[in-house]
Write a protein that holds these residues in place. Structure first.
Motif, PDB file in Angstrom:
ATOM      1  N   PHE A  87      -0.409  12.834  -1.743  1.00  0.00           N
ATOM      2  CA  PHE A  87      -0.933  13.030  -0.402  1.00  0.00           C
ATOM      3  C   PHE A  87      -1.629  14.379  -0.310  1.00  0.00           C
ATOM      4  O   PHE A  87      -1.392  15.275  -1.123  1.00  0.00           O
ATOM      5  CB  PHE A  87       0.171  12.935   0.656  1.00  0.00           C
ATOM      6  N   ASP A 142       4.899  10.208   9.011  1.00  0.00           N
ATOM      7  CA  ASP A 142       3.513  10.131   8.534  1.00  0.00           C
ATOM      8  C   ASP A 142       3.323  10.524   7.066  1.00  0.00           C
ATOM      9  O   ASP A 142       2.234  10.349   6.522  1.00  0.00           O
ATOM     10  CB  ASP A 142       2.558  10.952   9.406  1.00  0.00           C
ATOM     11  N   PRO A 193       4.084  10.031   2.919  1.00  0.00           N
ATOM     12  CA  PRO A 193       4.226   8.792   2.148  1.00  0.00           C
ATOM     13  C   PRO A 193       5.656   8.570   1.668  1.00  0.00           C
ATOM     14  O   PRO A 193       6.443   9.511   1.554  1.00  0.00           O
ATOM     15  CB  PRO A 193       3.306   9.027   0.947  1.00  0.00           C
ATOM     16  N   THR A 226      -3.344  12.443   4.409  1.00  0.00           N
ATOM     17  CA  THR A 226      -4.038  11.362   3.715  1.00  0.00           C
ATOM     18  C   THR A 226      -3.189  10.971   2.515  1.00  0.00           C
ATOM     19  O   THR A 226      -2.842  11.827   1.693  1.00  0.00           O
ATOM     20  CB  THR A 226      -5.439  11.811   3.247  1.00  0.00           C
ATOM     21  N   ILE A 227      -2.861   9.704   2.431  1.00  0.00           N
ATOM     22  CA  ILE A 227      -2.014   9.192   1.347  1.00  0.00           C
ATOM     23  C   ILE A 227      -2.890   8.602   0.250  1.00  0.00           C
ATOM     24  O   ILE A 227      -3.871   7.917   0.531  1.00  0.00           O
ATOM     25  CB  ILE A 227      -1.031   8.137   1.901  1.00  0.00           C
ATOM     26  N   GLU A 238       3.730   3.694   1.117  1.00  0.00           N
ATOM     27  CA  GLU A 238       3.562   3.414   2.538  1.00  0.00           C
ATOM     28  C   GLU A 238       3.675   4.702   3.347  1.00  0.00           C
ATOM     29  O   GLU A 238       4.294   5.668   2.896  1.00  0.00           O
ATOM     30  CB  GLU A 238       4.654   2.460   3.019  1.00  0.00           C
ATOM     31  N   ARG A 239       3.133   4.680   4.539  1.00  0.00           N
ATOM     32  CA  ARG A 239       3.286   5.791   5.476  1.00  0.00           C
ATOM     33  C   ARG A 239       4.641   5.637   6.171  1.00  0.00           C
ATOM     34  O   ARG A 239       4.994   4.548   6.628  1.00  0.00           O
ATOM     35  CB  ARG A 239       2.150   5.762   6.501  1.00  0.00           C
ATOM     36  N   GLU A 263       6.821   5.536   9.021  1.00  0.00           N
ATOM     37  CA  GLU A 263       6.693   5.384  10.470  1.00  0.00           C
ATOM     38  C   GLU A 263       8.026   5.568  11.175  1.00  0.00           C
ATOM     39  O   GLU A 263       8.063   5.896  12.362  1.00  0.00           O
ATOM     40  CB  GLU A 263       6.085   4.019  10.795  1.00  0.00           C
ATOM     41  N   SER A 304      10.276  10.076  -1.217  1.00  0.00           N
ATOM     42  CA  SER A 304       9.694  10.320   0.100  1.00  0.00           C
ATOM     43  C   SER A 304       9.504  11.821   0.294  1.00  0.00           C
ATOM     44  O   SER A 304      10.280  12.478   0.979  1.00  0.00           O
ATOM     45  CB  SER A 304      10.617   9.741   1.185  1.00  0.00           C
TER      46      SER A 304
END
Length: 187
Positions: free
Chosen positions: A139, A35, A37, A148-149, A19-20, A22, A99
């Motif tokens: 990414f 932003d 991943p 970009t993930i 997931e990104r 946030e 992460s």
């Protein structure tokens, strides 16, 4: 993504989600992780006790490392960079969380090959690692700083075997079983 595996005749699965980020604080990260991943990979298996012991082995190829992104290297858990274990996480049905982030948004590529494996308890003297299933994720940062993930995507059977020389060099006290091919598992 859900990947199936079999350990000692018992079926299990890995559910991997990328997931990104946030809300960096919500995943225990600093503001720089916004932003980027984050990966969560959960193991489901009917084993109990030692029969549920698994480990995660992760290798990373990053264009901002010493190799310039030409080779994979070990990705140990950040709190234990000097560990002599190939596992970055290990325990009963361990959840892998990662992460990766960077302080700046310079152009780069970061790719992880992540494998669920296990060590037979009867073979602890030999510290033997048996691969079960693997996937890729990562990414890219472009020239404008956009991230970009990628992934998760299943890895072919040959991926683990391609990493065996690195694993054996970095962890000479351990032995590493080759990943059987799909054809070998079905014969």
């Amino acid at each position: 993504m859900i990947l199936s595996f079999v350990r000692e005749g018992r079926a299990g699965s890995v559910e991997a989600t990328v997931e990104r980020v946030e809300d960096p604080a919500a995943v225990g990260q600093t503001a720089e992780a916004l932003d980027f991943p984050c990966l969560t990979a959960r193991v489901t298996h009917p084993g109990r006790g030692y029969g549920a012991m698994f480990g995660w082995v992760q290798l990373v190829c990053s264009s901002d490392d010493a190799s310039g992104g030409t080779v994979f290297g070990m990705d140990p858990f950040v709190l234990f960079p000097d560990s002599r274990s190939p596992y970055c996480y290990f325990g009963p049905a361990p959840t892998l969380f990662d992460s990766p982030a960077r302080l700046d948004r310079a152009p780069m590529s970061w790719l992880a090959h992540t494998f669920l494996a296990w060590t037979p308890i009867a073979e602890t003297i030999h510290r033997h690692v048996v691969p079960l299933v693997g996937f890729a994720w990562g990414f890219d940062i472009d020239t404008t700083g956009n991230i970009t993930i990628h992934g998760p995507t299943p890895l072919p059977d040959t991926a683990w075997n391609g990493h065996l020389p690195l694993l054996r060099t970095h962890h000479p006290a351990w032995t590493f079983a080759p990943q059987p091919t799909t054809r070998d598992r079905n014969t």
